[in-house]
Design an enzyme around this catalytic site. Structure first.
Site, PDB file in Angstrom:
ATOM      1  N   LYS A  13       0.835  -1.221   0.000  1.00  0.00           N
ATOM      2  CA  LYS A  13       0.000   0.000   0.000  1.00  0.00           C
ATOM      3  C   LYS A  13       0.858   1.255   0.000  1.00  0.00           C
ATOM      4  O   LYS A  13       0.562   2.208  -0.733  1.00  0.00           O
ATOM      5  CB  LYS A  13      -0.946  -0.034   1.206  1.00  0.00           C
ATOM      6  CG  LYS A  13      -2.027  -1.103   1.049  1.00  0.00           C
ATOM      7  CD  LYS A  13      -2.770  -1.337   2.347  1.00  0.00           C
ATOM      8  CE  LYS A  13      -3.881  -2.359   2.186  1.00  0.00           C
ATOM      9  NZ  LYS A  13      -4.409  -2.822   3.480  1.00  0.00           N
ATOM     10  N   GLY A  22     -12.479  -4.875   5.429  1.00  0.00           N
ATOM     11  CA  GLY A  22     -13.838  -5.359   5.667  1.00  0.00           C
ATOM     12  C   GLY A  22     -14.654  -5.296   4.392  1.00  0.00           C
ATOM     13  O   GLY A  22     -14.346  -4.547   3.471  1.00  0.00           O
TER      14      GLY A  22
HETATM   15  N1  HSE Z   1      -5.821  -7.482   5.062  1.00  0.00           N
HETATM   16  C1  HSE Z   1      -6.015  -6.109   4.753  1.00  0.00           C
HETATM   17  C2  HSE Z   1      -6.007  -5.304   6.037  1.00  0.00           C
HETATM   18  C3  HSE Z   1      -7.315  -5.945   4.028  1.00  0.00           C
HETATM   19  O1  HSE Z   1      -6.133  -5.919   7.103  1.00  0.00           O
HETATM   20  O2  HSE Z   1      -5.854  -4.096   6.004  1.00  0.00           O
HETATM   21  C4  HSE Z   1      -7.541  -4.588   3.436  1.00  0.00           C
HETATM   22  O3  HSE Z   1      -6.572  -4.263   2.493  1.00  0.00           O
END
Ligand code: HSE
Length: 414
Positions: free
Chosen positions: A200, A298
């Site tokens: 990210k 979610g």
């Molecule tokens: N596994 C990721 C989190 C899901 O917990 O942020 C959302 O990108």
């Protein structure tokens, strides 16, 4: 009426189908077109589903149907999502996705294919779940030079750390709870080892600085070594431990980029971002700090961002959108061992007086953390700014005798 396909009927995919179905009227108003789901691609069977007539196991049906103009890829993983996305874009279909792994590893290439075929590749849901962050960075903050982006980018690890901090829950129990709530990745090691947050911050860095920053260029450290003892020391210091993704632009144009647990002072805006929430701070040269906060994982928060991209694609069926970055390489990033910051260090030792004297010699402006319930053989302290290389060397010298390193965690300036 515009026909769309949804590839993947897992947590996010079923959320996308539900949102598109339940909000169909308001979505049609906003998109200025009715949007209808023609296909749902999944290898599994869903007997009794109200969408039974839409399921297909055959991707060729979707890619070869010219009526399908927009495809939501919510399968996750790189393969076959990459091949499917590429083929849809080559056919001029717009693709929207929550797949951060694919965007982070193949974004430059897929954006370039989209451009070539006058299609859109949109990925608002890939960072921050339901939080708008991709559009704000690429559009609303476009007049700024982005000095820094820092944030809590993974809901699962934030949920786990919050449970450890507030409820003294064990790491394993908190992870299980996050999985039961549908926050965690299929393989939760991507969450707890920091890889998901690494993807990210790589996407945000690529977007803000215009060059593809591949996830393997991001120094990544997860939360698996964080103990309840470290949580208690952080509290005694006046803060909390959070997993932070951070990218800063340096004067020489390179980026300092990492994901790692950090001590955050209680007064920081990020200190109170708890549970599955994400918080992302964007520091612009004109705006100063802008902070985005909301549910970072979610079913419905993520589906909401995917559906917003579907609406945007439907509104721009003939026009290309703004998202683009060029390919990048390792010259864009400063080697991590040159990074400079204060660090929290915890050691055990047979001779506390000697170790304390050594700490004073080796670490610039070290301050002891006073924690009344600390084990009698432990010392914990926070240093002044030191490069990672200097920290490594000083720790090596400190630990030459009976002194053993128990923890080492970055202290943030956020
Ligand atoms: N596994 C990721 C989190 C899901 O917990 O942020 C959302 O990108």
């Amino acid at each position: 009426m515009v026909m769309v396909a949804v590839m993947g009927y897992g947590v996010v995919g079923s959320g996308v189908v539900d949102v598109l179905t339940e909000h169909s009227e308001s979505i049609a108003r906003r998109a200025k077109e009715e949007i209808s789901i023609k296909y749902i691609l999944d290898i599994r069977d869903f007997p009794g589903s109200p969408f039974a007539d839409k399921f297909t196991k055959d991707f060729e049906v979707i890619v070869n149907d010219d009526e399908v103009r927009v495809v939501a890829e919510v399968m996750g993983g790189v393969h076959p999502a990459y091949e499917f996305t590429k083929r849809c874009l080559e056919k001029g279909k717009s693709v929207v996705t929550s797949n951060k792994e694919l965007v982070a590893t193949r974004g430059a290439e897929l954006l370039s294919i989209a451009k070539e075929h006058n299609a859109n590749y949109l990925f608002e849901a890939s960072v921050g779940g339901g939080i708008p962050i991709i559009r704000p960075i690429s559009q609303c903050l476009a007049a700024n030079d982005v000095i820094e982006i820092a944030g809590i980018l993974n809901g699962t690890t934030n949920f786990i750390l919050t449970k450890m901090i507030k409820d003294k829950m064990s790491f394993e129990d908190a992870l299980k709870l996050a999985q039961d709530n549908g926050y965690a990745e299929r393989d939760p090691s991507a969450d707890i080892e920091g890889l998901d947050a690494g993807r990210k911050i790589a996407i945000l860095a690529s977007l803000a600085y215009g060059k593809h920053i591949y996830p393997d260029l991001v120094h990544t450290n997860g939360i698996t070594k964080i103990t309840l003892a470290d949580v208690a020391y952080a509290n005694a210091w006046g803060g909390v431990i959070k997993l932070i993704g951070q990218v800063k632009k340096l004067d020489d144009g390179r980026l300092d980029i990492s994901v790692e647990p950090m001590f955050i002072e209680n007064g920081s805006q990020l200190a109170n971002v708890d549970d599955v929430f994400n918080g992302i701070l964007v520091r612009g040269d004109s705006t100063g700090d802008v902070v985005f906060y909301g549910k970072g994982a979610g079913k419905l928060p993520t589906a909401s961002a995917v559906v917003a991209d579907i609406i945007d694609s439907v509104k721009h069926l003939k026009a290309r959108k703004y998202l683009y970055w060029a390919d990048g390489d390792e010259s864009c990033v400063r080697p991590y061992d040159e990074s400079e910051y204060p660090v929290y260090i915890r050691v055990s030792t047979d001779d506390k007086a000697a170790a304390a004297a050594r700490i004073k010699e080796l670490f610039s402006s070290a301050h002891a953390i006073v924690y009344s319930e600390a084990p009698s053989d432990e010392l914990a302290f926070v240093t002044g700014d030191m490069s990672v290389k200097q920290q490594d060397e000083a720790i090596k010298q400190l630990c030459e005798g009976s002194t053993k390193l128990l923890s080492r965690i970055r202290v943030s300036d956020l």
